[in-house]
Design an enzyme around this catalytic site. Structure first.
Site, PDB file in Angstrom:
ATOM      1  N   ASP A   1       0.890  -1.160   0.000  1.00 40.66           N
ATOM      2  CA  ASP A   1       0.000   0.000   0.000  1.00 40.66           C
ATOM      3  C   ASP A   1       0.927   1.208   0.000  1.00 40.66           C
ATOM      4  O   ASP A   1       1.531   1.531   1.022  1.00 40.66           O
ATOM      5  CB  ASP A   1      -0.898  -0.015   1.229  1.00 40.66           C
ATOM      6  CG  ASP A   1      -1.853   1.163   1.275  1.00 40.66           C
ATOM      7  OD1 ASP A   1      -2.263   1.650   0.205  1.00 40.66           O
ATOM      8  OD2 ASP A   1      -2.209   1.598   2.390  1.00 40.66           O
TER       9      ASP A   1
ATOM     10  N   GLU B   1      -1.077  -1.245  -5.089  1.00 44.57           N
ATOM     11  CA  GLU B   1      -2.308  -0.545  -5.417  1.00 44.57           C
ATOM     12  C   GLU B   1      -2.021   0.622  -6.357  1.00 44.57           C
ATOM     13  O   GLU B   1      -1.058   1.365  -6.168  1.00 44.57           O
ATOM     14  CB  GLU B   1      -2.979  -0.029  -4.145  1.00 44.57           C
ATOM     15  CG  GLU B   1      -4.370   0.530  -4.388  1.00 44.57           C
ATOM     16  CD  GLU B   1      -5.094   0.850  -3.096  1.00 44.57           C
ATOM     17  OE1 GLU B   1      -6.117   0.205  -2.836  1.00 44.57           O
ATOM     18  OE2 GLU B   1      -4.623   1.731  -2.361  1.00 44.57           O
TER      19      GLU B   1
ATOM     20  N   ASP C   1      -2.763   0.556   7.077  1.00 40.69           N
ATOM     21  CA  ASP C   1      -1.908   0.442   5.892  1.00 40.69           C
ATOM     22  C   ASP C   1      -1.406  -0.991   5.705  1.00 40.69           C
ATOM     23  O   ASP C   1      -1.304  -1.478   4.579  1.00 40.69           O
ATOM     24  CB  ASP C   1      -0.709   1.396   6.003  1.00 40.69           C
ATOM     25  CG  ASP C   1      -1.151   2.801   6.339  1.00 40.69           C
ATOM     26  OD1 ASP C   1      -1.400   3.583   5.409  1.00 40.69           O
ATOM     27  OD2 ASP C   1      -1.262   3.104   7.541  1.00 40.69           O
TER      28      ASP C   1
END
Length: 174
Positions: free
Chosen positions: A7, A67, A140
């Site tokens: 992330d 991502e 996260d």
């Protein structure tokens, strides 16, 4: 297959390492890499690069899932996260690990079954899929695990499709 999910961020980079075998996930490690706010950006980027490089070296993943970015307001934040994402992708490239990118919608769809799922739903389903006693914190790290799960499902699906195609070729389509 071992998957490193990321992330991306510049203050906090979430990471999650999973194995995915026989359609089952196993949590290996998760956490965050952080950089102090007062540090010059180039030093923050170096710390992120070094941290991700260490994760890649230590875990030797078969796949690197990250991502894709989606911003709707703060341009300064977007630029800084893009810079961090760039050094993260560089680390994966230098380690010769294949990179796979997923949108937030794809991650939510894969983990929860609904592309419009709320964050708490994704975190809870990540916990359930991994068979963990509690939700992974900070957020996260949980997000990074969800990204890795998304790749596991997507990669498994692609492998099955490829396997079925190859089987079909061998049997003449029968």
């Amino acid at each position: 297959m071992k998957i490193l999910g990321i992330d991306p961020g510049y203050a906090i980079v979430g990471y999650g390492v999973l194995s995915f075998d026989n359609n089952k996930f196993r949590h290996i490690q998760s956490g965050v890499l952080t950089t102090p706010p007062g540090l010059p950006m180039e030093e923050r980027l170096l710390r992120i690069f070094d941290g991700v490089s260490s994760l890649l070296e230590g875990h030797a993943p078969d796949a690197f899932a990250i991502e894709e970015l989606f911003f709707h307001s703060n341009r300064t934040t977007a630029v800084n996260v893009c810079q961090a994402r760039g050094v993260i992708l560089l680390a994966a490239s230098l380690a010769h690990v294949p990179v796979y990118e997923y949108t937030p919608l794809q991650v939510k769809q894969a983990v929860v079954g609904d592309g419009r799922a709320e964050k708490h739903q994704v975190m809870e389903m990540t916990r359930v899929v991994l068979g963990l006693p509690r939700i992974v914190k900070p957020d996260d790290a949980s997000d990074a695990l969800a990204i890795a799960i998304c790749h596991g499902y997507a990669g498994f699906s692609k492998l099955n499709a490829y396997s079925t195609l190859e089987d079909s070729k061998k049997t003449g389509g029968k």
